[in-house]
Design a protein around this motif. Structure first.
Motif, short mmCIF file in Angstrom:
data_model
loop_
_atom_site.label_atom_id
_atom_site.label_comp_id
_atom_site.label_asym_id
_atom_site.label_seq_id
_atom_site.Cartn_x
_atom_site.Cartn_y
_atom_site.Cartn_z
N ALA A 36 -19.52 61.69 8.47
CA ALA A 36 -20.48 62.65 9.01
C ALA A 36 -20.06 64.09 8.71
O ALA A 36 -20.89 64.95 8.39
N GLN A 37 -18.77 64.34 8.80
CA GLN A 37 -18.27 65.70 8.52
C GLN A 37 -18.51 66.06 7.05
O GLN A 37 -18.91 67.19 6.74
N ALA A 38 -18.28 65.11 6.16
CA ALA A 38 -18.48 65.37 4.73
C ALA A 38 -19.96 65.60 4.41
O ALA A 38 -20.30 66.45 3.59
N ASN A 39 -20.83 64.85 5.08
CA ASN A 39 -22.26 64.93 4.78
C ASN A 39 -22.97 66.09 5.47
O ASN A 39 -23.87 66.71 4.89
N ILE A 40 -22.59 66.36 6.72
CA ILE A 40 -23.29 67.38 7.51
C ILE A 40 -22.60 68.74 7.39
O ILE A 40 -23.23 69.78 7.47
N SER A 276 -16.49 77.90 13.51
CA SER A 276 -17.71 77.72 12.72
C SER A 276 -17.39 77.29 11.29
O SER A 276 -16.35 77.64 10.73
N THR A 277 -18.30 76.51 10.73
CA THR A 277 -18.18 76.13 9.31
C THR A 277 -19.19 76.90 8.45
O THR A 277 -19.26 76.67 7.24
N GLN A 278 -19.96 77.79 9.05
CA GLN A 278 -20.93 78.56 8.29
C GLN A 278 -20.22 79.42 7.24
O GLN A 278 -19.21 80.03 7.52
N GLY A 279 -20.79 79.44 6.07
CA GLY A 279 -20.18 80.17 4.96
C GLY A 279 -19.34 79.28 4.06
O GLY A 279 -18.88 79.71 3.00
N THR A 280 -19.15 78.02 4.47
CA THR A 280 -18.36 77.09 3.66
C THR A 280 -19.13 75.80 3.37
O THR A 280 -18.58 74.87 2.80
N ARG A 281 -20.40 75.77 3.75
CA ARG A 281 -21.18 74.54 3.63
C ARG A 281 -21.95 74.53 2.31
O ARG A 281 -23.16 74.72 2.26
N TYR A 282 -21.24 74.29 1.25
CA TYR A 282 -21.83 74.33 -0.08
C TYR A 282 -22.56 73.03 -0.40
O TYR A 282 -22.12 71.95 -0.01
N VAL A 283 -23.66 73.14 -1.10
CA VAL A 283 -24.47 71.97 -1.44
C VAL A 283 -24.17 71.51 -2.85
O VAL A 283 -23.63 72.26 -3.68
N SER A 284 -24.54 70.26 -3.12
CA SER A 284 -24.37 69.70 -4.47
C SER A 284 -25.47 68.67 -4.70
O SER A 284 -26.27 68.40 -3.80
N THR A 285 -25.48 68.10 -5.88
CA THR A 285 -26.48 67.06 -6.19
C THR A 285 -26.01 65.68 -5.76
O THR A 285 -26.71 64.69 -5.97
N PRO A 288 -25.43 61.67 -0.47
CA PRO A 288 -24.46 61.25 0.54
C PRO A 288 -24.59 59.77 0.88
O PRO A 288 -25.68 59.20 0.91
N SER A 289 -23.47 59.17 1.14
CA SER A 289 -23.44 57.77 1.59
C SER A 289 -23.28 57.74 3.11
O SER A 289 -22.53 58.53 3.69
N TRP A 290 -24.02 56.83 3.74
CA TRP A 290 -23.91 56.65 5.20
C TRP A 290 -23.44 55.24 5.52
O TRP A 290 -23.79 54.68 6.56
#
Length: 484
Positions: A36-40, A276-285, A288-290
């Motif tokens: 969840a941490q990796a995905n969210i 806070s994790t804001q500013g480090t939440r970078y997106v990619s293509t 995600p696996s659940w």
């Protein structure tokens, strides 16, 4: 071996360290949290709270904990996460509570049909009852005996169709009256949940502090109502999980914090204020696996099915989990070490409310982790140690929030907020005596006021001055403007 609750270790976080405790020996929980941490990409503290909330909700009605001193206690948890807007609180909560909500919704659909049948039977029964009552009234108006009709009415009362109970396990932003009455009429083990907990804190749910404390301890509570029948809630279990913004929590504490803290309410909570994790939440293509969340959900559903079986069978007895001999000895050492930390000079000095509940919270965590992971037998020493490390992490944040330094910060903030009312209308100078006479009550004593004024001066929030030849002392509210 003497156990030091706050000891330093190469494998464990030092006291005051914000690093998260290892949950690696609980593979199902650890994998779900990591995924969840990796995905969210939300703060891990929020994710951890949501996972523990879900576990507590499904297990509290099935399991109690027997402590080594012989006392049996509930396993329900109270959790609070303080995080500002944009930290993905609702997303985190939904990931872990979605299986519970789905299960509850499914049961709600299934009970609708039986409730429809009940409504028809109840309406028919009411028609018969009203008919008998009219007959009694008619005879009474004529002064005639209605003994036969009264017998019929008594028999009829016993035939009243019982309303089907609903498997309602989650209450969201609920009032205390709705919560407790729902638990009385339906499932007596529930969760009070809010990802925007300001409404709950400021609402009536937290006005009944004594009832919240009593139900946490497993005690019965009586609900007195003016417009409806009173009732008693016996052997109920309640998990409370709130996520609130910093400003909301500060406002609540300023208004009601003294009462809630004095009642011992917050001492029962696992409290975290993660970075806070804001500013480090970078997106990619990357898609995600659940996978691990699916396994976590499956485990929750397993316990929900057990809850449902107990609910339908009206079974109230719970499995009681104890500690093995090694864990029992460790538990005693932990309890004694925590007690020693509450004396003068100890890390828990002035936090006796928190310290007195720590061993209880550790015991509950150990039982929940033990059962959720499917461990056999009694709670082991390693599980107790991991539960202790987890509680210690939460304890760090409690101390930061409510320790002596935090009290001083709260005092500074309270007085400075009061002084802001003058700044907002363009007033720069206030007489010190005016603050003594008209300021917040706690600062109307000279020593207390001077203490907090000195700290505000040191923080450059104000400065103290008097005009040459004058005796009146003024507080300069805007020293950064210079001049004078």
């Amino acid at each position: 071996m003497y156990f030091n609750y706050f000891r330093n270790s190469a494998n464990k976080s030092n006291f005051g360290d914000d690093s998260y405790p290892s949950l690696s020996q609980f593979p199902l929980l650890d994998a779900a949290i990591n995924e969840a941490q990796a995905n969210i990409q939300a703060p891990r503290g929020l994710i951890q709270n949501a996972a523990l909330t879900a576990i507590s909700v499904v297990l509290q009605g099935l399991v109690d904990i027997r402590k080594p001193n012989g006392q049996v206690a509930p396993t329900s948890l109270m959790l609070l996460a303080i995080a500002d807007s944009g930290e993905r609180k609702s997303t985190v909560e939904n990931v872990f509570l979605k299986p519970i909500r789905a299960f509850q919704a499914k049961q709600g659909e299934e009970v609708k049909e039986s409730q429809s049948v009940w409504k028809v039977k109840y309406d028919t029964w009411m028609v018969r009852r009203n008919g008998v009552l009219k007959a009694i009234m008619k005879k009474a108006s004529k002064g005639l005996s209605a003994d036969e009709e009264e017998k019929v009415l008594l028999a009829l009362e016993k035939e009243a169709p019982a309303k089907p109970k609903e498997f309602k396990i989650l209450y969201e932003d609920s009032t205390s009256e709705a919560l407790f009455h729902g638990m009385y009429e339906n499932l007596p083990a529930a969760g009070l949940i809010s990802s925007e907990g300001g409404g709950v804190l400021e609402g009536r749910a937290f006005n009944d502090l004594s009832k919240q404390n009593a139900i946490w301890s497993g005690d019965s509570i009586t609900i007195d109502r003016k417009t409806a029948e009173s009732f008693k809630l016996v052997d109920a279990r309640l998990t409370v999980s709130l996520m609130v913004q910093e400003s909301v929590f500060s406002k609540y504490m300023a208004h009601k914090g003294g009462v809630s803290r004095g009642s011992g309410l917050w001492a029962r909570f696992l409290i975290c204020r993660p970075a806070s994790t804001q500013g480090t939440r970078y997106v990619s293509t990357h898609v995600p696996s659940w996978y691990h969340q699916t396994q976590f959900a499956s485990r929750l559903e397993h316990f929900l099915e057990m809850d449902l079986i107990c609910f339908r069978g009206n079974k109230k007895e719970k499995e009681v989990i104890g500690f093995d001999s090694e864990a029992a000895r460790l538990w005693v050492e932990i309890a004694n070490d925590i007690e020693s930390r509450m004396c003068a000079g100890g890390i828990l000095y002035g936090l006796g409310d928190h310290g007195s509940k720590l061993v209880e919270v550790i015991s509950r965590l150990a039982a929940l982790l033990h059962c959720f992971e499917g461990f056999e037998g009694d709670i082991s020493m390693s599980t107790l140690q991991a539960a202790t490390d987890l509680a210690k992490w939460y304890s760090n944040d409690f101390i930061k929030l409510f320790g002596e330094n935090s009290k001083e910060n709260d005092e500074e903030q309270e007085l400075n907020c009061w002084l802001d009312s003058f700044r907002k209308v363009g007033k720069r100078f206030v007489k010190k005596n005016y603050i003594l006479q008209c300021g917040p009550g706690k600062f109307r004593k000279k020593a207390a006021l001077e203490h907090v004024l000195l700290r505000l001066v040191n923080n450059s929030a104000i400065r103290i001055l008097n005009y040459p030849g004058g005796k009146t002392i003024y507080v300069d509210l805007c020293p950064w403007q210079g001049g004078l």
